[in-house]
Design a protein around this motif. Structure first.
Motif, mmCIF file in Angstrom:
data_model
loop_
_atom_site.group_PDB
_atom_site.id
_atom_site.type_symbol
_atom_site.label_atom_id
_atom_site.label_comp_id
_atom_site.label_asym_id
_atom_site.label_seq_id
_atom_site.Cartn_x
_atom_site.Cartn_y
_atom_site.Cartn_z
ATOM 1 N N PHE A 70 -5.470 -3.050 -19.216
ATOM 2 C CA PHE A 70 -5.710 -2.276 -18.001
ATOM 3 C C PHE A 70 -4.527 -2.335 -17.052
ATOM 4 C CE2 PHE A 70 -10.082 -0.810 -18.097
ATOM 5 C CZ PHE A 70 -10.604 -1.534 -19.158
ATOM 6 N N GLY A 71 -4.316 -1.227 -16.347
ATOM 7 C CA GLY A 71 -3.371 -1.196 -15.244
ATOM 8 C C GLY A 71 -3.991 -1.790 -13.998
ATOM 9 N N GLN A 72 -3.192 -1.778 -12.903
ATOM 10 C CA GLN A 72 -3.638 -2.411 -11.662
ATOM 11 C C GLN A 72 -4.664 -1.560 -10.906
ATOM 12 O OE1 GLN A 72 -0.569 -1.138 -12.390
ATOM 13 N NE2 GLN A 72 0.954 -2.232 -11.187
ATOM 14 N N GLY A 73 -4.829 -0.324 -11.333
ATOM 15 C CA GLY A 73 -5.809 0.537 -10.692
ATOM 16 C C GLY A 73 -5.239 1.319 -9.523
ATOM 17 N N THR A 74 -5.844 2.457 -9.247
ATOM 18 C CA THR A 74 -5.549 3.232 -8.038
ATOM 19 C C THR A 74 -6.850 3.374 -7.260
ATOM 20 O OG1 THR A 74 -3.757 4.518 -9.026
ATOM 21 C CG2 THR A 74 -4.863 5.474 -7.099
ATOM 22 N N ARG A 75 -6.807 2.930 -6.012
ATOM 23 C CA ARG A 75 -8.001 3.075 -5.178
ATOM 24 C C ARG A 75 -7.896 4.387 -4.423
ATOM 25 N NH1 ARG A 75 -12.257 0.671 -3.961
ATOM 26 N NH2 ARG A 75 -11.675 -1.302 -4.920
ATOM 27 N N LEU A 76 -8.826 5.279 -4.666
ATOM 28 C CA LEU A 76 -8.823 6.604 -4.054
ATOM 29 C C LEU A 76 -9.826 6.653 -2.915
ATOM 30 C CD1 LEU A 76 -7.861 9.604 -4.166
ATOM 31 C CD2 LEU A 76 -9.881 10.043 -5.586
ATOM 32 N N THR A 77 -9.336 7.073 -1.761
ATOM 33 C CA THR A 77 -10.187 7.303 -0.595
ATOM 34 C C THR A 77 -10.184 8.792 -0.289
ATOM 35 O OG1 THR A 77 -9.632 5.123 0.309
ATOM 36 C CG2 THR A 77 -10.529 6.747 1.847
ATOM 37 N N CYS A 98 -0.359 7.243 -14.701
ATOM 38 C CA CYS A 98 -0.389 6.012 -15.478
ATOM 39 C C CYS A 98 0.734 6.073 -16.501
ATOM 40 C CB CYS A 98 -1.739 5.894 -16.188
ATOM 41 S SG CYS A 98 -1.891 4.438 -17.242
ATOM 42 N N SER A 99 1.472 4.972 -16.626
ATOM 43 C CA SER A 99 2.488 4.899 -17.660
ATOM 44 C C SER A 99 2.345 3.582 -18.406
ATOM 45 C CB SER A 99 3.893 5.027 -17.059
ATOM 46 O OG SER A 99 4.160 3.943 -16.202
ATOM 47 N N GLN A 100 2.815 3.571 -19.637
ATOM 48 C CA GLN A 100 2.691 2.359 -20.459
ATOM 49 C C GLN A 100 3.977 2.114 -21.233
ATOM 50 O OE1 GLN A 100 1.262 2.316 -24.247
ATOM 51 N NE2 GLN A 100 0.816 4.507 -24.472
ATOM 52 N N THR A 101 4.259 0.830 -21.427
ATOM 53 C CA THR A 101 5.446 0.436 -22.203
ATOM 54 C C THR A 101 5.038 -0.179 -23.530
ATOM 55 O OG1 THR A 101 5.476 -1.725 -21.126
ATOM 56 C CG2 THR A 101 6.801 0.020 -20.113
ATOM 57 N N LEU A 102 3.749 -0.062 -23.886
ATOM 58 C CA LEU A 102 3.229 -0.716 -25.088
ATOM 59 C C LEU A 102 3.285 0.175 -26.325
ATOM 60 C CD1 LEU A 102 0.133 -2.218 -23.286
ATOM 61 C CD2 LEU A 102 2.070 -3.518 -24.169
ATOM 62 N N ASP A 132 7.994 -6.693 -16.912
ATOM 63 C CA ASP A 132 6.894 -7.339 -17.617
ATOM 64 C C ASP A 132 5.629 -6.471 -17.613
ATOM 65 O OD1 ASP A 132 5.708 -10.777 -17.516
ATOM 66 O OD2 ASP A 132 6.641 -9.593 -19.093
ATOM 67 N N ALA A 133 5.518 -5.639 -16.595
ATOM 68 C CA ALA A 133 4.311 -4.820 -16.462
ATOM 69 C C ALA A 133 4.177 -3.919 -17.666
ATOM 70 C CB ALA A 133 4.371 -4.001 -15.180
ATOM 71 N N MET A 134 2.959 -3.744 -18.188
ATOM 72 C CA MET A 134 2.764 -3.012 -19.416
ATOM 73 C C MET A 134 2.051 -1.688 -19.187
ATOM 74 S SD MET A 134 1.890 -6.206 -21.900
ATOM 75 C CE MET A 134 0.583 -6.837 -20.873
ATOM 76 N N VAL A 135 1.073 -1.690 -18.276
ATOM 77 C CA VAL A 135 0.365 -0.467 -17.904
ATOM 78 C C VAL A 135 0.497 -0.354 -16.381
ATOM 79 C CG1 VAL A 135 -1.791 0.812 -17.982
ATOM 80 C CG2 VAL A 135 -1.247 -0.802 -19.814
ATOM 81 N N ILE A 136 1.145 0.702 -15.963
ATOM 82 C CA ILE A 136 1.503 0.831 -14.547
ATOM 83 C C ILE A 136 0.837 2.068 -13.974
ATOM 84 C CG2 ILE A 136 3.411 1.054 -12.916
ATOM 85 C CD1 ILE A 136 5.179 -0.058 -15.285
ATOM 86 N N GLN A 137 0.131 1.867 -12.884
ATOM 87 C CA GLN A 137 -0.534 2.986 -12.226
ATOM 88 C C GLN A 137 0.094 3.234 -10.864
ATOM 89 O OE1 GLN A 137 -4.872 1.579 -13.593
ATOM 90 N NE2 GLN A 137 -4.873 3.584 -12.561
ATOM 91 N N ASN A 138 0.255 4.506 -10.566
ATOM 92 C CA ASN A 138 0.781 4.899 -9.257
ATOM 93 C C ASN A 138 -0.018 6.057 -8.693
ATOM 94 O OD1 ASN A 138 3.227 3.307 -8.669
ATOM 95 N ND2 ASN A 138 3.896 4.125 -10.636
ATOM 96 N N PRO A 139 -0.230 6.077 -7.379
ATOM 97 C CA PRO A 139 0.037 4.952 -6.485
ATOM 98 C C PRO A 139 -1.061 3.898 -6.586
ATOM 99 C CG PRO A 139 -0.994 6.726 -5.281
ATOM 100 C CD PRO A 139 -0.849 7.220 -6.702
ATOM 101 N N ARG A 140 -0.929 2.773 -5.921
ATOM 102 C CA ARG A 140 -1.989 1.775 -5.901
ATOM 103 C C ARG A 140 -3.115 2.222 -4.976
ATOM 104 N NH1 ARG A 140 -0.754 -3.431 -7.052
ATOM 105 N NH2 ARG A 140 -3.010 -3.683 -6.887
ATOM 106 N N TYR A 141 -2.761 2.900 -3.913
ATOM 107 C CA TYR A 141 -3.747 3.403 -2.956
ATOM 108 C C TYR A 141 -3.417 4.867 -2.676
ATOM 109 C CZ TYR A 141 -4.372 -1.581 -2.213
ATOM 110 O OH TYR A 141 -4.584 -2.917 -2.402
#
Lengths: 111, 114
Positions: free
Chosen positions: B105-112, B23-27, B1-10
């Motif tokens: 929007f994708g779920q985002g990647t939080r960068l530290t 980032c990848s998209q199926t749209l 179901d996910a349409m915009v996928i970001q990796n990694p999340r953290y």
């Protein structure tokens, strides 16, 4: 340069009461979006407003767009705790859909 | 179901060590965007692609690069991350037509950066 101003930046709401968030922008656009963001999460699309006079409602939230006044409002009816989040308006200002965001309104709903 | 996928999340990276976010998209959308969102701030556009055409925002630092090898994938490369680059990075897509520029929007990647 497109400016998007949101106010207030912080809104402390009492449960059961009604509130409005305002979004003003500085240049012509007929594409305005409202997003919700929970802490540490991405943006969740709430409303897509694509014409003057557009009004959309979902549950306790209602958004409207006045392109002549360059103003959009997000109205919250009978606030509940679950609505606590940060709300962003964003204006698409070119044909590629690039978004200029307002600063966001942090909403906290208390009993 | 996910349409915009970001990796990694953290993602945790060392100061100055190159890092890539994906980032990848199926749209099958024409346009892909990268936004940077620092703590308690609004998202800010870094650049976007219309198909393979790359468009950099004027104030995006040279430290940030992007690649789009095909319609589905887009990468954000940070060549030498500094402490100030710690942020949430948001990928988004849209059809990019005059009638339809709604961004997903994708779920985002939080960068530290340490």
């Amino acid at each position: 340069e497109l400016k998007v101003e949101q106010n207030p930046l912080f809104l402390s709401m009492q449960e059961g009461k009604n509130y409005t968030i305002y979004c003003n922008y500085s240049t012509t656009s007929d594409r305005l979006y409202w997003y919700r963001q929970d802490p540490g999460k991405s943006l969740e699309s709430l409303f897509v407003l694509l014409s003057n006079g557009a009004v959309k409602q979902e549950g306790r939230l209602m958004a409207s767009l006045d392109t002549k006044a360059r103003l959009s409002t997000l109205h919250i009816t009978a606030a509940v705790h679950d609505l606590s989040a940060t709300y962003f308006c964003a204006v698409a200002w070119d044909s590629w859909g690039k978004l200029q965001f307002g600063a966001g309104t942090q909403v906290v709903v208390t009993p | 179901d996910a349409m915009v996928i970001q990796n990694p999340r953290y993602q945790v990276t060392q100061f100055g060590k190159p890092v890539t976010l994906s980032c990848s998209q199926t749209l099958n959308h024409n346009v892909m965007y990268w936004y940077q969102q620092k703590s308690s701030q609004a998202p800010k556009l870094l650049f976007h692609y219309y198909d393979k055409d790359f468009n950099n925002e004027a104030d995006t630092p040279d430290n940030f690069q992007s690649r789009r090898p095909n319609t589905s994938f887009c990468f954000l490369d940070i060549r030498s991350p500094g402490l100030g680059d710690a942020a949430m990075y948001l990928c988004a897509t849209s059809r990019g037509t005059a009638q339809n520029t709604e961004a997903f929007f994708g779920q985002g990647t939080r960068l530290t950066v340490v």
